[in-house]
Design a protein around this motif. Structure first.
Motif, mmCIF file in Angstrom:
data_model
loop_
_atom_site.group_PDB
_atom_site.id
_atom_site.type_symbol
_atom_site.label_atom_id
_atom_site.label_comp_id
_atom_site.label_asym_id
_atom_site.label_seq_id
_atom_site.Cartn_x
_atom_site.Cartn_y
_atom_site.Cartn_z
ATOM 1 N N ILE A 62 -43.381 -19.842 0.944
ATOM 2 C CA ILE A 62 -43.443 -20.863 0.357
ATOM 3 C C ILE A 62 -44.286 -20.357 -0.596
ATOM 4 O O ILE A 62 -45.085 -20.360 -1.096
ATOM 5 C CB ILE A 62 -44.861 -21.994 1.922
ATOM 6 N N TRP A 64 -46.103 -23.972 -3.387
ATOM 7 C CA TRP A 64 -46.658 -24.884 -4.000
ATOM 8 C C TRP A 64 -46.620 -25.823 -4.850
ATOM 9 O O TRP A 64 -47.820 -24.552 -5.917
ATOM 10 C CB TRP A 64 -47.770 -24.807 -1.969
ATOM 11 N N VAL A 69 -43.493 -28.635 -1.956
ATOM 12 C CA VAL A 69 -43.021 -27.704 -1.040
ATOM 13 C C VAL A 69 -42.069 -27.409 -0.924
ATOM 14 O O VAL A 69 -40.822 -27.830 -0.270
ATOM 15 C CB VAL A 69 -44.010 -27.919 1.069
ATOM 16 N N SER A 75 -36.955 -27.923 -0.880
ATOM 17 C CA SER A 75 -37.407 -28.313 -1.204
ATOM 18 C C SER A 75 -38.473 -30.205 -0.879
ATOM 19 O O SER A 75 -37.540 -31.005 -0.064
ATOM 20 C CB SER A 75 -37.707 -28.806 -2.840
ATOM 21 N N GLN A 82 -50.189 -29.942 5.461
ATOM 22 C CA GLN A 82 -49.214 -28.680 5.628
ATOM 23 C C GLN A 82 -49.259 -28.516 6.788
ATOM 24 O O GLN A 82 -49.787 -27.328 7.618
ATOM 25 C CB GLN A 82 -48.565 -28.473 4.344
ATOM 26 N N TYR A 84 -46.622 -26.598 9.291
ATOM 27 C CA TYR A 84 -45.388 -26.323 9.918
ATOM 28 C C TYR A 84 -44.876 -25.728 11.586
ATOM 29 O O TYR A 84 -46.600 -25.972 12.607
ATOM 30 C CB TYR A 84 -45.477 -24.974 9.402
#
Length: 311
Positions: A62, A64, A69, A75, A82, A84
């Motif tokens: 990843i 940033w 992200v 993107s 964040q 996930y």
């Protein structure tokens, strides 16, 4: 801690179930998704067999950049934390979902301010964030777009730092960001011109240091951003003056904008700074030597004096 871009890896580990599908997403955006993976016959990209018991590790890299992200060509714009998800799709129906939240400050520190400066240091402060919104701060200093320093300040309540090892007579741009697990957005940028010297009076023009007796074109001293400044570090302005040497009894008449005195002036109390620029060009009889007296007027024998020739 580096500034942007920040890169990190997310690992999702599968145990058992040799036939599966696997995906990684942030919010509703899939960063990667694979189906029909098989530990023995058809391994999927990003998976590594950890041991012989059908345990694999699936890794996504990843990046940033403070606003987005990204992973590969995918993107996603995001603000704040964040979130996930790793989903294991098992054809037998024993699906598994695991979530991970990475803490990221939502807001930037405000009111970044220059508190003090010398020839080699700048002290800055800002309004701190609550401990729930920041673990600390990262201060970034640049000069001519090159990063000079990146300094980490631990603790959400610590909101002042002195930046050392700088050069005199140099423009530095400073920003501050809060951090948790990742960096948050940047504050506004402030620009600071370090003192040319720590003691004694000096001249500044166009963000450069000039010595006593320097020459200047009147056509180039024609706006507030093109003013000639005399500076005396370590003092406070009281009654400083600019005076034409040929007529020492007639100080520069600031802000009159008349044909006889086309000067405009600005000042800073501390350190004592007196600047002037021209609303129009000088006539021939007004060209020549000018002297600046700081921090008091030129009649004070203890005042400091420096000369500039304007033509």
């Amino acid at each position: 801690m580096i500034v942007y871009p920040q890169e990190y890896k997310l690992n999702c580990t599968k145990i058992g179930h040799w036939y599966y599908g696997i995906s990684m997403s942030i919010g509703s955006t899939a960063l990667a998704s694979y189906t029909y993976c098989h530990d023995q016959y058809h391994s999927c990209p990003g998976t590594v067999l950890v041991d012989s018991t059908n345990t694999i590790r699936y890794t996504v890299t990843i990046t940033w950049d403070g606003m987005n992200v990204s992973s590969g060509s995918i993107s996603q714009s995001i603000t704040g934390d964040q979130m996930y998800q790793c989903i294991l799709d098992n054809p037998s129906g024993a699906d598994r979902t695991r979530t991970l939240t990475i803490k990221v400050p939502v807001t930037a520190p405000s009111s970044l301010t220059e508190v003090n400066k010398t020839t080699t240091t700048i002290t800055v402060s800002w309004t701190s964030l609550d401990s729930s919104d920041a673990d600390g701060y990262v201060v970034n200093v640049t000069s001519d777009t090159d990063t000079v320093q990146t300094v980490q300040v631990e603790g959400s309540s610590n909101n002042t730092i002195t930046l050392n090892g700088l050069r005199g007579g140099t423009i530095y741009c400073t920003t501050v960001r809060a951090y948790q697990q990742l960096l948050g957005p940047a504050s506004s940028t402030i620009s600071t011109f370090t003192h040319c010297q720590q003691e004694g009076i000096y001249l500044v023009y166009n963000k450069k240091c000039y010595i006593n007796g320097s020459y200047f074109w009147d056509s180039s001293v024609n706006s507030v951003t093109e003013a000639i400044s005399c500076v005396l570090p370590g003092t406070s302005l009281t009654t400083g003056l600019w005076v034409r040497v040929a007529d020492p009894d007639d100080p520069v008449d600031c802000n009159s904008n008349s044909a006889s005195d086309p000067f405009h002036c600005t000042n800073v109390t501390s350190p004592a700074t007196l600047s002037f620029y021209l609303a129009q060009g000088l006539s021939a009889d007004q060209e020549g030597w000018y002297k600046c007296c700081l921090p008091t007027d030129c009649s004070d024998h203890s005042t400091k004096i420096i000369f500039a020739n304007i033509f």
